[in-house]
Design a protein around this motif. Structure first.
Motif, PDB file in Angstrom:
ATOM      1  N   LEU A 113      -7.953 -21.948  16.929  1.00  0.00           N
ATOM      2  CA  LEU A 113      -7.972 -23.312  16.375  1.00  0.00           C
ATOM      3  C   LEU A 113      -8.444 -23.311  14.931  1.00  0.00           C
ATOM      4  CD1 LEU A 113      -7.375 -26.226  17.125  1.00  0.00           C
ATOM      5  CD2 LEU A 113      -9.703 -26.447  17.988  1.00  0.00           C
ATOM      6  N   GLU A 114      -9.415 -22.436  14.635  1.00  0.00           N
ATOM      7  CA  GLU A 114      -9.893 -22.348  13.248  1.00  0.00           C
ATOM      8  C   GLU A 114      -8.780 -21.885  12.314  1.00  0.00           C
ATOM      9  OE1 GLU A 114     -13.199 -19.743  13.489  1.00  0.00           O
ATOM     10  OE2 GLU A 114     -14.585 -21.280  14.271  1.00  0.00           O
ATOM     11  N   LYS A 115      -7.933 -20.943  12.827  1.00  0.00           N
ATOM     12  CA  LYS A 115      -6.800 -20.478  12.024  1.00  0.00           C
ATOM     13  C   LYS A 115      -5.819 -21.626  11.748  1.00  0.00           C
ATOM     14  CE  LYS A 115      -3.379 -16.777  11.864  1.00  0.00           C
ATOM     15  NZ  LYS A 115      -2.794 -15.620  12.580  1.00  0.00           N
ATOM     16  N   GLN A 116      -5.590 -22.453  12.764  1.00  0.00           N
ATOM     17  CA  GLN A 116      -4.699 -23.603  12.589  1.00  0.00           C
ATOM     18  C   GLN A 116      -5.264 -24.600  11.556  1.00  0.00           C
ATOM     19  OE1 GLN A 116      -3.789 -25.460  16.345  1.00  0.00           O
ATOM     20  NE2 GLN A 116      -3.134 -23.530  17.302  1.00  0.00           N
ATOM     21  N   VAL A 117      -6.588 -24.802  11.633  1.00  0.00           N
ATOM     22  CA  VAL A 117      -7.243 -25.701  10.677  1.00  0.00           C
ATOM     23  C   VAL A 117      -7.085 -25.173   9.264  1.00  0.00           C
ATOM     24  CG1 VAL A 117      -9.480 -26.582   9.894  1.00  0.00           C
ATOM     25  CG2 VAL A 117      -8.888 -26.657  12.322  1.00  0.00           C
ATOM     26  N   LEU A 118      -7.284 -23.859   9.083  1.00  0.00           N
ATOM     27  CA  LEU A 118      -7.168 -23.255   7.755  1.00  0.00           C
ATOM     28  C   LEU A 118      -5.753 -23.396   7.204  1.00  0.00           C
ATOM     29  CD1 LEU A 118      -8.568 -21.652   5.531  1.00  0.00           C
ATOM     30  CD2 LEU A 118      -7.927 -19.542   6.743  1.00  0.00           C
ATOM     31  N   ASN A 119      -4.764 -23.140   8.050  1.00  0.00           N
ATOM     32  CA  ASN A 119      -3.363 -23.271   7.617  1.00  0.00           C
ATOM     33  C   ASN A 119      -3.046 -24.727   7.242  1.00  0.00           C
ATOM     34  OD1 ASN A 119      -2.830 -20.568   8.001  1.00  0.00           O
ATOM     35  ND2 ASN A 119      -2.093 -20.824  10.115  1.00  0.00           N
ATOM     36  N   ASP A 125       0.175 -37.294   3.181  1.00  0.00           N
ATOM     37  CA  ASP A 125      -0.574 -38.149   4.104  1.00  0.00           C
ATOM     38  C   ASP A 125      -0.463 -37.651   5.542  1.00  0.00           C
ATOM     39  OD1 ASP A 125      -1.262 -39.700   1.936  1.00  0.00           O
ATOM     40  OD2 ASP A 125       0.258 -41.245   2.298  1.00  0.00           O
ATOM     41  N   LYS A 126       0.735 -37.190   5.907  1.00  0.00           N
ATOM     42  CA  LYS A 126       0.913 -36.657   7.258  1.00  0.00           C
ATOM     43  C   LYS A 126       0.102 -35.378   7.453  1.00  0.00           C
ATOM     44  CE  LYS A 126       5.473 -38.665   8.136  1.00  0.00           C
ATOM     45  NZ  LYS A 126       6.918 -38.398   8.307  1.00  0.00           N
ATOM     46  N   SER A 127       0.106 -34.511   6.441  1.00  0.00           N
ATOM     47  CA  SER A 127      -0.663 -33.268   6.532  1.00  0.00           C
ATOM     48  C   SER A 127      -2.157 -33.552   6.615  1.00  0.00           C
ATOM     49  CB  SER A 127      -0.366 -32.371   5.322  1.00  0.00           C
ATOM     50  OG  SER A 127       0.970 -31.949   5.330  1.00  0.00           O
ATOM     51  N   MET A 128      -2.616 -34.542   5.823  1.00  0.00           N
ATOM     52  CA  MET A 128      -4.038 -34.897   5.867  1.00  0.00           C
ATOM     53  C   MET A 128      -4.425 -35.468   7.232  1.00  0.00           C
ATOM     54  SD  MET A 128      -5.350 -34.057   2.943  1.00  0.00           S
ATOM     55  CE  MET A 128      -6.863 -34.985   2.792  1.00  0.00           C
ATOM     56  N   GLU A 129      -3.529 -36.254   7.815  1.00  0.00           N
ATOM     57  CA  GLU A 129      -3.802 -36.807   9.138  1.00  0.00           C
ATOM     58  C   GLU A 129      -3.829 -35.700  10.187  1.00  0.00           C
ATOM     59  OE1 GLU A 129      -4.539 -39.321  12.294  1.00  0.00           O
ATOM     60  OE2 GLU A 129      -4.794 -39.598  10.128  1.00  0.00           O
ATOM     61  N   GLN A 130      -2.896 -34.727  10.073  1.00  0.00           N
ATOM     62  CA  GLN A 130      -2.876 -33.589  10.997  1.00  0.00           C
ATOM     63  C   GLN A 130      -4.147 -32.765  10.863  1.00  0.00           C
ATOM     64  OE1 GLN A 130       0.321 -30.831  10.321  1.00  0.00           O
ATOM     65  NE2 GLN A 130       0.210 -29.958  12.374  1.00  0.00           N
ATOM     66  N   LEU A 131      -4.599 -32.544   9.625  1.00  0.00           N
ATOM     67  CA  LEU A 131      -5.831 -31.800   9.395  1.00  0.00           C
ATOM     68  C   LEU A 131      -7.027 -32.526  10.002  1.00  0.00           C
ATOM     69  CD1 LEU A 131      -7.418 -29.493   8.036  1.00  0.00           C
ATOM     70  CD2 LEU A 131      -7.421 -30.855   5.917  1.00  0.00           C
ATOM     71  N   ARG A 132      -7.069 -33.839   9.847  1.00  0.00           N
ATOM     72  CA  ARG A 132      -8.177 -34.611  10.410  1.00  0.00           C
ATOM     73  C   ARG A 132      -8.224 -34.465  11.931  1.00  0.00           C
ATOM     74  NH1 ARG A 132      -9.006 -39.050  12.959  1.00  0.00           N
ATOM     75  NH2 ARG A 132      -6.772 -39.599  12.989  1.00  0.00           N
ATOM     76  N   GLN A 133      -7.053 -34.537  12.567  1.00  0.00           N
ATOM     77  CA  GLN A 133      -7.008 -34.411  14.022  1.00  0.00           C
ATOM     78  C   GLN A 133      -7.460 -33.031  14.486  1.00  0.00           C
ATOM     79  OE1 GLN A 133      -2.992 -35.438  15.100  1.00  0.00           O
ATOM     80  NE2 GLN A 133      -3.252 -37.627  14.588  1.00  0.00           N
ATOM     81  N   LEU A 134      -7.055 -31.964  13.744  1.00  0.00           N
ATOM     82  CA  LEU A 134      -7.455 -30.594  14.108  1.00  0.00           C
ATOM     83  C   LEU A 134      -8.955 -30.408  13.953  1.00  0.00           C
ATOM     84  CD1 LEU A 134      -4.518 -28.549  12.515  1.00  0.00           C
ATOM     85  CD2 LEU A 134      -5.045 -28.747  14.962  1.00  0.00           C
ATOM     86  N   GLU A 192     -11.260 -32.731  14.221  1.00  0.00           N
ATOM     87  CA  GLU A 192     -11.905 -33.431  15.330  1.00  0.00           C
ATOM     88  C   GLU A 192     -11.817 -32.611  16.620  1.00  0.00           C
ATOM     89  OE1 GLU A 192     -10.085 -37.249  15.635  1.00  0.00           O
ATOM     90  OE2 GLU A 192     -11.185 -38.098  13.919  1.00  0.00           O
ATOM     91  N   LYS A 193     -10.657 -31.998  16.827  1.00  0.00           N
ATOM     92  CA  LYS A 193     -10.471 -31.162  18.009  1.00  0.00           C
ATOM     93  C   LYS A 193     -11.404 -29.957  17.991  1.00  0.00           C
ATOM     94  CE  LYS A 193      -6.764 -28.934  20.639  1.00  0.00           C
ATOM     95  NZ  LYS A 193      -5.322 -28.587  20.663  1.00  0.00           N
ATOM     96  N   LEU A 194     -11.540 -29.337  16.794  1.00  0.00           N
ATOM     97  CA  LEU A 194     -12.420 -28.177  16.650  1.00  0.00           C
ATOM     98  C   LEU A 194     -13.874 -28.575  16.892  1.00  0.00           C
ATOM     99  CD1 LEU A 194     -12.778 -25.179  15.876  1.00  0.00           C
ATOM    100  CD2 LEU A 194     -12.913 -25.919  13.473  1.00  0.00           C
TER     101      LEU A 194
END
Length: 489
Positions: free
Chosen positions: A148-154, A126-135, A137-139
């Motif tokens: 940033l795209e690399k961070q989203v992929l990771n 759940d924490k990872s999914m929330e972090q992915l959602r925030q990234l 939105e930022k992208l």
């Protein structure tokens, strides 16, 4: 709201839920849901997507298995819309589940260790999914950005990995539950059976000696809770309550069928729970869904404004004297005999008539319990129900006491019921005296002979009984119905 009212000031359930929560975080919610499934007229389940994974894997299957069980209809019959029986039954069910919780969790998902592992993985997921959602939105806000795209992929890879891990552990637990399906069902069925017995005992106790329908009066509620505890601890009272509860239902059915609508003169307004006498303005709350719960709450708490009626008080026919054989041989039938006597007491009091219960056994050994309208309480009735003298059988002693009651205690036109399982000869002198009194006073004696195991000795009752009802010829239910119908008319 009803559950919270009952749940308050219950240290036993506090301790139970506290120990259960250490093993299963959703255990307190299970307690509330079990109560609701017993009490509610329409059981509504939350949508699956609103439940936690733990609730889905443990609470929900337990509820579904319980509601599929063979004892659930009996539980609903005793508990639906009835606060205390539902609470007692839910408490019994939860107690049984708590005792077997380790075994149940082991069978359902591999025990607490597997559950802890799943909860940790789900939390990380759940924490990872929330972090992915925030990234993401930022992208979306910043536009193309290779870093940033690399961070989203990771983050997406990490989230997917944790989703896969959680699903793998979940499947393992699900497979384990399927493999142990029969064992889980057996544990839930055992808890359901215990809950059904507790529900029936509580409902019978309240029907037999309770303060009437559920109300919001805290004093009455507490008194009824203490009554249930007392009855469930006492085998004699419990058996008597089961018989008496059914007999009182029979009496109430007869009263309802003879009800005259609108009887009595309106002279004031009071608070109560009688819809037939409620003021028309009270029903305005039924006009909107938002105010419907307020009407139901006022009804449940007996807080509706209703007309008060003045009715003439009239005394019924003759007083009732019930003589119960409490010799050693009658011990097995004693709960039914007491239930019949107490049902007759209910009829007598409703008719403003006096009632006497004469317990008898050996020569000279007897106890008389007098119940005069307005001069006894529930404790007096329970003491009479618990009394059992033991000994041999003597008919003269109770009959002498019955004659004394008519002569000295003002029992007018007494209607007598004589219950025995034995045979006893009366002397000619006393029998002649008894017949003279019968002719002079015009009273009748109905004999109930418990002879299902020894047919053919009614001769000892024939000289003084106007009518003899025998368990060798009629069922106990039919005999009780005959006795009650004749005196409730």
């Amino acid at each position: 709201m009803v559950y919270q009212d009952l749940r308050r000031d219950d240290p036993g359930l506090d301790a139970l839920e506290s120990s259960g929560r250490e093993k299963l975080s959703t255990f307190p919610a299970l307690s509330r849901d079990i109560y609701q499934s017993f009490y509610s007229l329409n059981v509504r389940k939350n949508e699956a997507d609103t439940l936690s994974e733990t609730a889905k894997r443990f609470n929900s299957p337990i509820l579904e298995e319980m509601m599929r069980g063979e004892d659930y209809p009996a539980i609903k019959a005793a508990c639906e819309g009835r606060q205390l029986p539902a609470y007692e039954a839910a408490g019994e069910f939860i107690t049984q589940v708590a005792e077997d919780l380790d075994s149940l969790m082991e069978k359902a998902g591999g025990g607490k260790k597997a559950l802890d592992t799943l909860e940790r993985l789900e939390d990380k997921r759940d924490k990872s999914m929330e972090q992915l959602r925030q990234l993401l939105e930022k992208l979306e806000r910043s536009g193309p950005d290779s870093q940033l795209e690399k961070q989203v992929l990771n983050a997406a890879n990490r989230a997917q990995s944790q989703v896969n891990q959680a699903e793998a552990v979940g499947r393992m637990m699900q497979n384990n539950a399927l493999k142990n399906k029969d064992g889980i069902a057996a544990l839930i069925a055992q808890a359901g059976k215990a809950a059904a017995q507790r529900a029936e005992s509580a409902a019978s106790a309240l029907m037999a000696w309770g303060d009437g329908p559920d109300s919001g009066d805290p004093k009455k509620m507490e008194a009824d809770r203490e009554l249930i505890k007392l009855v469930c601890r006492n085998k004699v009272l419990m058996e008597t309550a089961r018989y008496l509860g059914r007999l009182k239902e029979l009496i109430q059915g007869k009263r309802k069928s003879g009800y005259a609508y609108g009887r009595g003169e309106k002279y004031s307004v009071e608070l109560g729970g009688d819809i037939n006498r409620a003021l028309g303005s009270e029903f305005a709350m039924l006009a909107a869904p938002e105010t419907l719960p307020l009407f139901l709450r006022k009804l449940q708490r007996k807080g509706l404004k209703q007309y008060q009626r003045r009715e003439p008080i009239c005394k019924g026919s003759g007083d009732i004297i019930c003589m119960l054989d409490e010799s050693g041989s009658a011990e097995e039938a004693a709960p039914w005999c007491k239930a019949v006597a107490l049902a007759l007491l209910d009829i007598a009091i409703q008719g403003k008539r006096r009632f006497a219960m004469i317990h008898f056994s050996s020569t000279g050994r007897f106890q008389t319990d007098l119940f005069l309208p307005g001069e006894f309480d529930r404790e007096d009735v329970l003491k009479a129900a618990e009394t059992f003298l033991d000994g041999n059988t003597d008919y003269k002693t109770p009959l002498q006491e019955a004659l004394r009651l008519m002569e000295e205690e003002g029992f007018e036109n007494a209607d007598m019921v004589f219950v025995t399982d034995g045979a006893c000869a009366l002397g000619k002198d006393f029998l002649d005296h008894l017949k003279e009194e019968q002719a002079r006073r015009g009273f009748s004696i109905t004999g109930v002979l418990l002879d299902q195991d020894a047919v053919g000795f009614s001769f000892s009752l024939e000289p003084f009984c106007t009518e003899i009802l025998r368990t060798s010829e009629l069922t106990q239910e039919k005999i009780a119905e005959n006795l009650l119908n004749a005196r409730a008319a």
